[in-house]
Write an enzyme that holds these catalytic residues in place. Structure first.
Site, PDB file in Angstrom:
ATOM      1  N   GLU A  31       0.886  -1.165   0.000  1.00 42.27           N
ATOM      2  CA  GLU A  31       0.000   0.000   0.000  1.00 42.27           C
ATOM      3  C   GLU A  31       0.913   1.202   0.000  1.00 42.27           C
ATOM      4  O   GLU A  31       1.676   1.418   0.932  1.00 42.27           O
ATOM      5  CB  GLU A  31      -0.905  -0.033   1.234  1.00 42.27           C
ATOM      6  CG  GLU A  31      -2.008   0.985   1.174  1.00 42.27           C
ATOM      7  CD  GLU A  31      -2.066   1.813   2.425  1.00 42.27           C
ATOM      8  OE1 GLU A  31      -2.285   1.248   3.504  1.00 42.27           O
ATOM      9  OE2 GLU A  31      -1.853   3.029   2.319  1.00 42.27           O
ATOM     10  N   CYS A  82      -2.310   8.170   4.650  1.00 50.68           N
ATOM     11  CA  CYS A  82      -2.292   7.760   3.236  1.00 50.68           C
ATOM     12  C   CYS A  82      -3.529   8.263   2.522  1.00 50.68           C
ATOM     13  O   CYS A  82      -3.550   8.346   1.296  1.00 50.68           O
ATOM     14  CB  CYS A  82      -2.183   6.249   3.138  1.00 50.68           C
ATOM     15  SG  CYS A  82      -3.242   5.391   4.287  1.00 50.68           S
TER      16      CYS A  82
HETATM   17  P1  NAP Z   1       9.315   3.862   3.704  1.00 50.63           P
HETATM   18  O1  NAP Z   1      10.534   4.659   3.613  1.00 50.63           O
HETATM   19  O2  NAP Z   1       8.780   3.296   2.439  1.00 50.63           O
HETATM   20  O3  NAP Z   1       9.627   2.665   4.740  1.00 50.63           O
HETATM   21  C1  NAP Z   1       8.675   1.647   5.036  1.00 50.63           C
HETATM   22  C2  NAP Z   1       9.416   0.397   5.469  1.00 50.63           C
HETATM   23  O4  NAP Z   1      10.124  -0.190   4.386  1.00 50.63           O
HETATM   24  C3  NAP Z   1      10.461   0.639   6.546  1.00 50.63           C
HETATM   25  O5  NAP Z   1      10.517  -0.521   7.357  1.00 50.63           O
HETATM   26  C4  NAP Z   1      11.743   0.788   5.757  1.00 50.63           C
HETATM   27  O6  NAP Z   1      12.873   0.464   6.529  1.00 50.63           O
HETATM   28  C5  NAP Z   1      11.522  -0.211   4.629  1.00 50.63           C
HETATM   29  N1  NAP Z   1      12.139   0.166   3.366  1.00 50.63           N
HETATM   30  C6  NAP Z   1      11.916   1.306   2.666  1.00 50.63           C
HETATM   31  N2  NAP Z   1      12.586   1.271   1.499  1.00 50.63           N
HETATM   32  C7  NAP Z   1      13.235   0.096   1.460  1.00 50.63           C
HETATM   33  C8  NAP Z   1      14.095  -0.514   0.506  1.00 50.63           C
HETATM   34  N3  NAP Z   1      14.433   0.092  -0.629  1.00 50.63           N
HETATM   35  N4  NAP Z   1      14.594  -1.733   0.793  1.00 50.63           N
HETATM   36  C9  NAP Z   1      14.288  -2.348   1.957  1.00 50.63           C
HETATM   37  N5  NAP Z   1      13.491  -1.825   2.893  1.00 50.63           N
HETATM   38  C10 NAP Z   1      12.960  -0.617   2.655  1.00 50.63           C
HETATM   39  O7  NAP Z   1       8.135   4.638   4.356  1.00 50.63           O
HETATM   40  P2  NAP Z   1       8.112   5.561   5.661  1.00 50.63           P
HETATM   41  O8  NAP Z   1       9.365   5.471   6.422  1.00 50.63           O
HETATM   42  O9  NAP Z   1       6.868   5.199   6.351  1.00 50.63           O
HETATM   43  O10 NAP Z   1       7.914   7.015   5.118  1.00 50.63           O
HETATM   44  C11 NAP Z   1       8.714   7.638   4.145  1.00 50.63           C
HETATM   45  C12 NAP Z   1       7.813   8.377   3.188  1.00 50.63           C
HETATM   46  O11 NAP Z   1       6.794   7.456   2.714  1.00 50.63           O
HETATM   47  C13 NAP Z   1       7.025   9.501   3.795  1.00 50.63           C
HETATM   48  O12 NAP Z   1       7.697  10.701   3.842  1.00 50.63           O
HETATM   49  C14 NAP Z   1       5.823   9.524   2.879  1.00 50.63           C
HETATM   50  O13 NAP Z   1       6.114  10.271   1.728  1.00 50.63           O
HETATM   51  C15 NAP Z   1       5.574   8.120   2.479  1.00 50.63           C
HETATM   52  N6  NAP Z   1       4.521   7.398   3.232  1.00 50.63           N
HETATM   53  C16 NAP Z   1       3.379   7.076   2.635  1.00 50.63           C
HETATM   54  C17 NAP Z   1       2.407   6.382   3.326  1.00 50.63           C
HETATM   55  C18 NAP Z   1       1.144   6.003   2.693  1.00 50.63           C
HETATM   56  O14 NAP Z   1       0.351   5.344   3.333  1.00 50.63           O
HETATM   57  N7  NAP Z   1       0.907   6.369   1.471  1.00 50.63           N
HETATM   58  C19 NAP Z   1       2.590   6.000   4.634  1.00 50.63           C
HETATM   59  C20 NAP Z   1       3.774   6.314   5.237  1.00 50.63           C
HETATM   60  C21 NAP Z   1       4.727   7.002   4.507  1.00 50.63           C
HETATM   61  P3  NAP Z   1      13.400   1.478   7.674  1.00 50.63           P
HETATM   62  O15 NAP Z   1      12.360   1.525   8.735  1.00 50.63           O
HETATM   63  O16 NAP Z   1      14.643   0.822   8.155  1.00 50.63           O
HETATM   64  O17 NAP Z   1      13.616   2.794   6.991  1.00 50.63           O
END
Ligand code: NAP
Length: 499
Positions: free
Chosen positions: A248, A285
């Site tokens: 998602e 989201c």
């Molecule tokens: P994220 O960076 O996508 O991280 C989510 C999870 O996936 C974390 O456990 C992260 O590890 C892991 N991860 C991310 N990229 C990875 C990769 N390339 N390889 C392996 N593991 C990976 O999301 P976030 O930290 O929640 O938020 C970052 C940005 O995502 C926000 O600024 C926002 O723009 C967006 N976001 C969107 C939603 C939505 O529902 N649409 C929700 C939350 C966030 P780590 O914890 O070790 O970093």
């Protein structure tokens, strides 16, 4: 040497404590333990699955005060929101317990033999469901309870008969460890294998990638950024044995408001929308990130003046809002960079007060033409935080092109299509073509956990548009159909129950 991961106080950025990162060997051990737990758990009855889910809900509620206080320090989401989220998480666990106890994971289609030659004649056929196997579950940053260690993905996977290996989110490590401790206690108390729910944690990307690549993992479930979800979905697809990856991801959740509706209800809708844009500091989201206004002339309506009036009302309603601190300093940085991208792509910045040093972000409202929105992809990217972009369409046709340019969204909201008309039909078709959920009243924030819910949509809102990560149908992600043909009597008599 042990690598230590820091947990941060969300409001100040100060280090709260440190926890050890999982080693590669620990990730492998968690996956192997999940594989070992799969056989007994897929054979567990609905009552046994329900008992586990109910015990987990009770454990969360039992430690509510301590968990909410810890979550508040790590996320700054505040006790009201966090208590509500814990309630929702317990509700979700019990709802999947209900489903398991009602036998939903074992639903089957009985197709008795039909005598005679094919195509009409056929043997006894039964279509059963079996669980996929261990699920790698990536917790979300913005829902420390409801999309985390004991969130909807874990609840639905356990109900389906799948063990879970949780990847803790780096934004709430202490809470994840605390909740995982509760899970371990419940598993011991119920005499269930520890590998039924495991947890791994690690900075960087290695731990998550290793988890998705592990041969014992049969599916991925993820809530987070489009970038992170796309990277992990690619890993899942590139395995020697590819697996489904239910991500998602990012969503801009367009709200299309027709002028006649704004002419009568504009002030109230502006106030509601301002509250939705800034709720939880915009870290949902389903945050309404794009508001489409249609300036096309209509008999008896000064549409442009009505829309201008609504924009002024919305700006007025947004200015006094006081969003709280963002979940992490990285997210705050991403929010500010996203707003800067809007400005660089030519958006007119309507509300953009500077936050005082060390203070939470201020709400942002910007405006662009539909033609610019369609032409510049930077304007269509999710800006995660208390912000929204008004898109002015010159015509209904242009508004529909705006929806097509968005391409995929968890929600589309349509205000003003109460009466059937060609325009209403076109908007409903356009909305249904890109969204998992179409709303005709209210705002998209707030996602009910219920039977008809659909939380997912075409890319980039989800990697699997046929699935949902919220609601009863979330369990179907982790089940796979198997047809039994001419099964012996003892087997067909089990009517879908585990063998
Ligand atoms: P994220 O960076 O996508 O991280 C989510 C999870 O996936 C974390 O456990 C992260 O590890 C892991 N991860 C991310 N990229 C990875 C990769 N390339 N390889 C392996 N593991 C990976 O999301 P976030 O930290 O929640 O938020 C970052 C940005 O995502 C926000 O600024 C926002 O723009 C967006 N976001 C969107 C939603 C939505 O529902 N649409 C929700 C939350 C966030 P780590 O914890 O070790 O970093």
């Amino acid at each position: 040497m042990t690598t230590l991961l820091s947990s941060f106080e969300a409001r100040t950025g100060a280090v709260l404590d440190q926890v050890p990162a999982s080693t590669p060997a620990a990730v492998d051990a968690a996956c192997d333990a999940a594989a070992a737990a799969f056989a007994p758990w897929q054979a567990a009855s609905g009552a046994e699955r329900g008992a586990l889910l109910r015990a987990l809900a009770a454990a969360l509620e039992g430690d509510r005060a301590e968990l909410v206080a810890l979550a508040d320090r790590e996320t700054a989401l505040g006790p009201i929101r966090l208590n509500g989220e814990l309630d929702r998480t317990a509700f979700q666990l019990r709802r999947f317990a209900d489903l398991a106890e009602r036998g939903e994971p074992f639903a089957f289609t009985d197709d008795p033999a039909v005598a005679g030659p094919p195509p009409a004649g056929h043997p006894l056929m039964q279509r059963w469901s079996v669980p996929l196997g261990p699920v790698a579950m990536f917790s979300a940053s913005n829902f420390p309870f409801a999309f985390s260690v004991l969130g909807g993905d874990t609840a639905s996977a356990l109900a389906a008969g799948c063990p879970v290996v949780v990847k803790a989110h780096s934004g709430h490590l202490l809470l994840s460890n605390r909740v995982f401790g509760l899970v371990q206690g419940v598993l011991v108390a119920l005499n269930l294998p520890a590998g039924l729910v495991s947890m791994v944690q690690g900075g960087g990307r290695d731990i998550g990638v290793r988890l998705v690549r592990h041969p014992a993992i049969a599916a991925g479930a993820f809530t987070g950024s489009t970038q992170g979800g796309a990277a992990l979905a690619a890993e899942a697809a590139a395995r020697p044995r590819p697996i489904p990856f239910f991500g998602e991801l990012g969503s801009v959740n367009p709200v299309v408001a027709l002028p006649a509706k704004l002419a009568t209800d504009g002030a109230a809708l502006a106030a509601t929308l301002a509250g939705s844009i800034t709720l939880g500091c915009g870290q949902f989201c389903t945050n309404p990130g794009v508001i489409v206004l249609i300036d096309e002339l209509q008999p008896g309506l000064d549409t442009k003046a009505i829309n201008d009036g609504f924009v002024a009302q919305l700006a007025e309603a947004l200015r006094p809002q006081q969003p709280h601190a963002m979940l992490t300093t990285a997210m705050r940085g991403a929010f500010e960079a996203g707003v800067a991208h809007w400005a660089a792509a030519g958006a007119e910045m309507l509300v953009q007060d500077t936050a005082a040093a060390g203070q939470p972000p201020r709400p942002v409202l910007a405006q662009v033409s539909a033609l610019d929105f369609i032409a510049r992809s930077a304007l269509r990217e999710e800006v995660f935080g208390p912000s929204s972009l008004i898109v002015r369409a010159a015509s209904l046709a242009q508004a529909l092109q705006v929806l097509q340019a968005v391409g995929g969204s968890l929600t589309v909201t349509l205000w003003g299509v109460e009466q059937a008309s060609d325009a209403a039909r076109a908007l409903v078709r356009g909305a249904m073509a890109i969204a998992g959920r179409v709303l005709f009243a209210g705002v998209p924030t707030g996602v009910a956990v219920t039977a008809a819910q659909q939380h997912g949509g075409p890319w980039p809102s989800s990697s699997r548009p046929e699935s949902t990560s919220v609601g009863d149908a979330a369990m179907a992600r982790f089940l796979r159909p198997v047809c039994l043909q001419d099964a012996p009597g003892w087997l067909s008599a089990r009517a879908g129950q585990p063998v």
